[in-house]
Design an enzyme around this catalytic site. Sequence first.
Site, PDB file in Angstrom:
ATOM      1  CB  VAL A   1      39.582  94.233  73.927  1.00 52.41           C
ATOM      2  CG1 VAL A   1      39.909  93.790  75.345  1.00 52.41           C
ATOM      3  CG2 VAL A   1      39.730  93.059  72.974  1.00 52.41           C
TER       4      VAL A   1
ATOM      5  CB  THR B   1      49.383  94.726  70.562  1.00 52.63           C
ATOM      6  OG1 THR B   1      48.340  93.729  70.506  1.00 52.63           O
ATOM      7  CG2 THR B   1      49.494  95.235  71.984  1.00 52.63           C
TER       8      THR B   1
ATOM      9  CB  CYS C   1      42.625  88.253  66.916  1.00 54.23           C
ATOM     10  SG  CYS C   1      42.140  89.603  68.000  1.00 54.23           S
TER      11      CYS C   1
ATOM     12  NE  ARG D   1      40.917  95.801  64.087  1.00 56.53           N
ATOM     13  CZ  ARG D   1      41.017  95.970  65.419  1.00 56.53           C
ATOM     14  NH1 ARG D   1      42.116  96.454  65.929  1.00 56.53           N
ATOM     15  NH2 ARG D   1      40.019  95.644  66.213  1.00 56.53           N
TER      16      ARG D   1
END
Length: 446
Positions: free
Chosen positions: A11, A86, A277, A342
């Site tokens: 990002v 995060t 995500c 991921r």
Amino acid sequence: MNIAVVGTGYVGLVTAACMAELGHTVFGVDIDAAKVEMMKQGKSPIFEPGLEEVMQRGLKAGRLSFTTDLASVLPQVNIVFSAVATPPNADHTADLRAVYAVSESVARHAEASLVFVNKSTVPVGTGEECEKRMAAILAERGKSFFIPVVSNPEFLREGMAVGDTLMPDRIVVGLNERADGSGQRAEGLQAQELMEELYRPLTRTGKPLLIMARESAEIVKYASNAFLAAKISFINMLTPLCEKTGGSIRDVARGMGLDDRIGPRFLHAGIGYGGSCFPKDVKALLAIGKQYGVPMDIVSATDAINVWQRERFIEQLVRLIPERSRVAVWGLAFKPKTDDMREAPSIDVIRALVAAGHTVTAFDPVAAAKAKPLLPPETTLVDSPMVAAEQAQAVVLLTEWDEFRGVDFSKLKSVMAGTLLFDARNVYEPDEVRAAGFTYVGLGVK
Ligand code: NAD
């Protein structure tokens, strides 16, 4: 405007490069010195189509630079974006340590007010907590200024990130007045004006910028991801019904998707969503619901169906592939046009194949290097799909890279030892594959 973007990953780097492309002067800041060195040379540490060109233009124009030293850039900027990761804690809540570390570091080194913008995906209330922590540090330092925190969640898609950033569907800006009532209005308004000025190159072209309460902006991000994931799980839920009744999930999806209240996107049946995500944000929204005592039944079903769909596919592989086979895996990244590994389904699938005694040879156009440390050491990585398929009993397509779409089935069959073709993304026409002599296994198709 002069801005800093802290955390130059998927990002942050795209944000930094695109903000420079829009004419701003941008300092990209990361704690990873090796990454910073690469970026200074115009090399992207991640695979993202078009990103290096935009980076190189920014570097050449002198509007984009990279550093590990956040304190040194603070005097030169009036907005600091935080785009640090995060990741999930063990209980699926978001690990906010990096967000707090960045905000506290800003408060420790700032000599004048600036706006702190949270781009990371964070639970509702995080902006308020950052603001409080920064205010406490500023008070300790005897500073009289305040650092307002804005929530500006990111909606880019990996693989399309540059286009998504330069042409977003919407820009969400969440900001609040100060809770203690002192000078709040002026500072809240100043933050809004700065955000409007920053995004003016995009709003000028008609992109909507939505101003809302910071809490709403924080919720929008999780709600959007959970909703998209729910669409995927909804269509995946119907795949065994099609398999058992002779229906085709593709036709069902087409029949549903042309209703413009539903829409065709995110209705592709397959092995389920992965990536950095959706799995994390779906589970984090469940954790947020738990924290506030708010039931999230659709979200928990979304998560459960995703796990079940992956298990169902793996169970078929284990049942249908003859013992001790050589198996080719096509595609490792969680989706095409990225090297992000991921939560990629390939990790679970390859582990299950190896655990079942098979030998795995895998190919991915860009993700092999990032995949290697995550896969069982027995996995062989090769540099073409046909080489992966040599002497294989089965080919398992896991990522719908374009180069797998145009496969020459007769050539494929000639290099393989067996005829099993597992299509975890429903890329192929079953009849065409069967006509070429394969046993075809898709999801929700006959
Ligand atoms: P990432 O892991 O790719 O990047 C994070 C970067 O932050 C890394 O380069 C890391 O070195 C750096 N970093 C960590 N701690 C730091 C610190 N204290 N100071 C400076 N740099 C630090 O993560 P990402 O995928 O870019 O995700 C960032 C955030 O954006 C997450 O909250 C994520 O949920 C959200 N998001 C991600 C995507 C996506 O597609 N990847 C899309 C929308 C939102």
